[in-house]
Write a protein that holds these residues in place. Structure first.
Motif, short mmCIF file in Angstrom:
data_model
loop_
_atom_site.label_atom_id
_atom_site.label_comp_id
_atom_site.label_asym_id
_atom_site.label_seq_id
_atom_site.Cartn_x
_atom_site.Cartn_y
_atom_site.Cartn_z
N VAL A 74 1.31 9.44 32.33
CA VAL A 74 0.88 8.47 30.58
C VAL A 74 0.86 10.10 30.00
CG1 VAL A 74 -0.28 6.83 30.34
CG2 VAL A 74 1.17 6.27 31.70
N VAL A 75 0.76 10.30 29.04
CA VAL A 75 0.16 10.58 28.02
C VAL A 75 -0.57 10.48 27.32
CG1 VAL A 75 0.75 13.46 26.78
CG2 VAL A 75 2.34 12.69 28.51
N LEU A 76 -1.45 11.01 27.11
CA LEU A 76 -2.57 9.62 26.09
C LEU A 76 -3.35 10.97 25.55
CD1 LEU A 76 -4.87 7.68 27.72
CD2 LEU A 76 -3.05 8.83 29.07
N THR A 77 -3.88 10.48 24.67
CA THR A 77 -5.06 11.84 23.75
C THR A 77 -5.90 11.38 24.61
OG1 THR A 77 -6.37 10.44 22.40
CG2 THR A 77 -4.77 11.52 21.47
N ALA A 78 -7.07 13.24 24.81
CA ALA A 78 -7.88 13.46 25.53
C ALA A 78 -8.92 12.15 25.08
CB ALA A 78 -8.38 14.14 25.62
N SER A 79 -9.91 11.50 23.69
CA SER A 79 -10.50 11.56 23.36
C SER A 79 -9.76 9.74 24.04
CB SER A 79 -11.11 11.18 21.96
OG SER A 79 -9.51 10.57 21.18
N GLU A 80 -8.65 9.12 24.07
CA GLU A 80 -7.94 8.18 24.00
C GLU A 80 -8.35 7.44 25.83
OE1 GLU A 80 -4.71 6.35 21.13
OE2 GLU A 80 -4.56 7.71 21.94
N PHE A 81 -8.30 8.87 26.36
CA PHE A 81 -8.75 9.30 27.78
C PHE A 81 -9.94 8.95 28.58
CE2 PHE A 81 -8.76 11.33 32.39
CZ PHE A 81 -8.02 9.94 33.04
N ASP A 82 -10.68 9.83 27.61
CA ASP A 82 -12.58 9.30 27.62
C ASP A 82 -13.02 8.46 27.54
OD1 ASP A 82 -12.12 12.47 28.39
OD2 ASP A 82 -13.11 13.26 26.62
N ALA A 83 -12.74 7.39 26.56
CA ALA A 83 -13.14 6.09 26.10
C ALA A 83 -12.76 5.38 27.29
CB ALA A 83 -12.64 5.45 25.47
N LEU A 84 -12.45 5.25 28.27
CA LEU A 84 -12.12 4.33 29.58
C LEU A 84 -13.41 4.69 30.05
CD1 LEU A 84 -7.88 5.49 30.65
CD2 LEU A 84 -8.79 3.01 29.17
N ALA A 85 -14.29 5.83 30.30
CA ALA A 85 -14.80 5.82 30.89
C ALA A 85 -16.07 5.27 30.59
CB ALA A 85 -15.49 7.44 31.79
N THR A 86 -17.06 4.51 30.69
CA THR A 86 -17.17 3.26 30.16
C THR A 86 -19.29 3.76 31.07
OG1 THR A 86 -17.58 1.35 31.53
CG2 THR A 86 -16.76 2.00 28.89
N ASP A 87 -18.92 3.86 32.07
CA ASP A 87 -20.51 3.98 32.35
C ASP A 87 -20.94 5.71 33.12
OD1 ASP A 87 -22.92 3.30 34.68
OD2 ASP A 87 -21.57 4.53 36.48
N VAL A 88 -20.51 6.14 33.25
CA VAL A 88 -20.54 8.46 33.57
C VAL A 88 -19.76 8.74 32.12
CG1 VAL A 88 -20.48 10.46 34.74
CG2 VAL A 88 -21.08 7.85 35.78
N MET A 90 -17.05 11.07 31.17
CA MET A 90 -15.39 11.11 31.53
C MET A 90 -15.97 13.20 32.31
SD MET A 90 -12.46 10.44 32.11
CE MET A 90 -11.65 9.57 31.77
N ALA A 91 -16.25 13.42 31.52
CA ALA A 91 -16.54 15.14 31.66
C ALA A 91 -16.99 14.94 33.35
CB ALA A 91 -17.68 16.13 31.15
N GLN A 92 -18.62 14.33 33.64
CA GLN A 92 -18.87 14.52 34.82
C GLN A 92 -18.26 14.08 35.93
OE1 GLN A 92 -22.39 12.83 34.71
NE2 GLN A 92 -23.04 12.14 36.76
N LEU A 93 -17.37 12.42 35.15
CA LEU A 93 -16.78 11.93 36.66
C LEU A 93 -15.68 12.90 36.58
CD1 LEU A 93 -16.31 9.12 37.59
CD2 LEU A 93 -15.06 8.28 35.35
N LEU A 94 -15.27 13.89 36.49
CA LEU A 94 -14.12 14.36 36.11
C LEU A 94 -14.38 15.42 37.45
CD1 LEU A 94 -11.51 14.80 33.27
CD2 LEU A 94 -11.26 13.45 34.93
N ARG A 95 -15.52 16.55 37.46
CA ARG A 95 -16.51 16.97 38.14
C ARG A 95 -16.88 17.10 39.60
NH1 ARG A 95 -19.40 18.10 33.22
NH2 ARG A 95 -20.54 17.48 33.83
N THR A 96 -17.14 15.73 39.45
CA THR A 96 -17.85 15.02 40.53
C THR A 96 -15.88 14.02 41.66
OG1 THR A 96 -18.37 12.86 39.27
CG2 THR A 96 -20.26 14.63 40.07
N ALA A 97 -14.65 13.98 40.48
CA ALA A 97 -13.88 12.71 41.54
C ALA A 97 -13.57 13.26 42.38
CB ALA A 97 -12.74 12.31 39.94
N GLU A 98 -12.61 13.00 43.37
CA GLU A 98 -11.75 13.52 44.65
C GLU A 98 -11.18 14.54 44.19
OE1 GLU A 98 -9.22 12.04 48.67
OE2 GLU A 98 -10.90 10.47 47.31
N ARG A 99 -10.79 15.91 44.89
CA ARG A 99 -9.66 16.56 44.52
C ARG A 99 -8.18 15.77 45.43
NH1 ARG A 99 -11.38 18.44 40.32
NH2 ARG A 99 -13.21 19.09 40.62
N VAL A 100 -7.30 15.76 44.41
CA VAL A 100 -6.20 15.38 45.04
C VAL A 100 -5.41 16.57 45.71
CG1 VAL A 100 -4.07 14.24 44.45
CG2 VAL A 100 -6.25 12.97 43.52
N LYS A 101 -5.03 16.53 46.47
CA LYS A 101 -4.01 18.02 46.96
C LYS A 101 -2.28 17.37 46.46
CE LYS A 101 -6.19 18.66 51.28
NZ LYS A 101 -6.47 18.62 52.43
#
Length: 172
Positions: A74-88, A90-101
């Motif tokens: 799925v491709v969506l605008t970055a702002s639409e995706f960022d709005a999905l993060a309501t607790d933390v 998105m920038a912080q969430l992406l920095r601390t999320a588990e890396r996928v190989k």
């Protein structure tokens, strides 16, 4: 007899003079793209505003078990995706999320037989057999159509490399 090559912009149809600068645009993904990436030629002025028109997007895969085991992309605008993060944020969430190989490339279980009409002429690093050469020479139009449909390079019987590889007779 000589040959003259005329370059034309794929976007506007403008004929380019030999001293005109040309830009190559490779389309990697598009809803109407059916057989893999394609190349388009354009003038620099035709694509000079392309960076301004670029969107900030997020490309995500949804692994929900639908459609077999294949994830949905799925491709969506970055702002639409960022709005999905309501607790933390998105920038912080992406920095601390588990890396996928990235997934490992799967090895094909069966070996491709280039000595058949379905595969003859496809680019490969192995030795070209006499059978593959014969099929390419005897069915060149069919082989080139299949290669073009797959987005692969076509075989030119006047190209010295192809002459050597597939045993074409040199023109007199």
């Amino acid at each position: 007899m000589g040959k003259k090559t005329i370059h034309v912009s794929d976007f506007s149809g403008t004929v380019l003079r030999p001293d005109d600068e040309m830009v190559r645009v490779v389309v990697l993904e598009h809803p109407d793209l059916v057989a893999g990436p394609v190349r388009l030629d354009a003038t620099p002025t035709e694509v000079e505003n392309i960076d301004d028109a670029a969107l900030d997007v997020a490309v995500v895969e949804i692994h929900d078990g639908r459609d077999g085991d294949e994830p949905r992309r799925v491709v969506l605008t970055a702002s639409e995706f960022d709005a999905l993060a309501t607790d933390v944020p998105m920038a912080q969430l992406l920095r601390t999320a588990e890396r996928v190989k990235p997934p490992k490339a799967r090895k094909t279980a069966e070996k491709i037989d280039y000595g058949t009409i379905e595969h003859a002429g496809k680019p490969h690093r192995g030795r070209v057999t006499e059978e593959e050469s014969r099929i390419v020479r005897e069915h060149l139009d069919e082989v080139n159509k299949r290669l073009a449909d797959a987005g692969l390079r076509q075989i030119d019987p006047a190209d010295p490399e192809h002459v050597a590889r597939y045993g074409f007779d040199l023109p007199a």
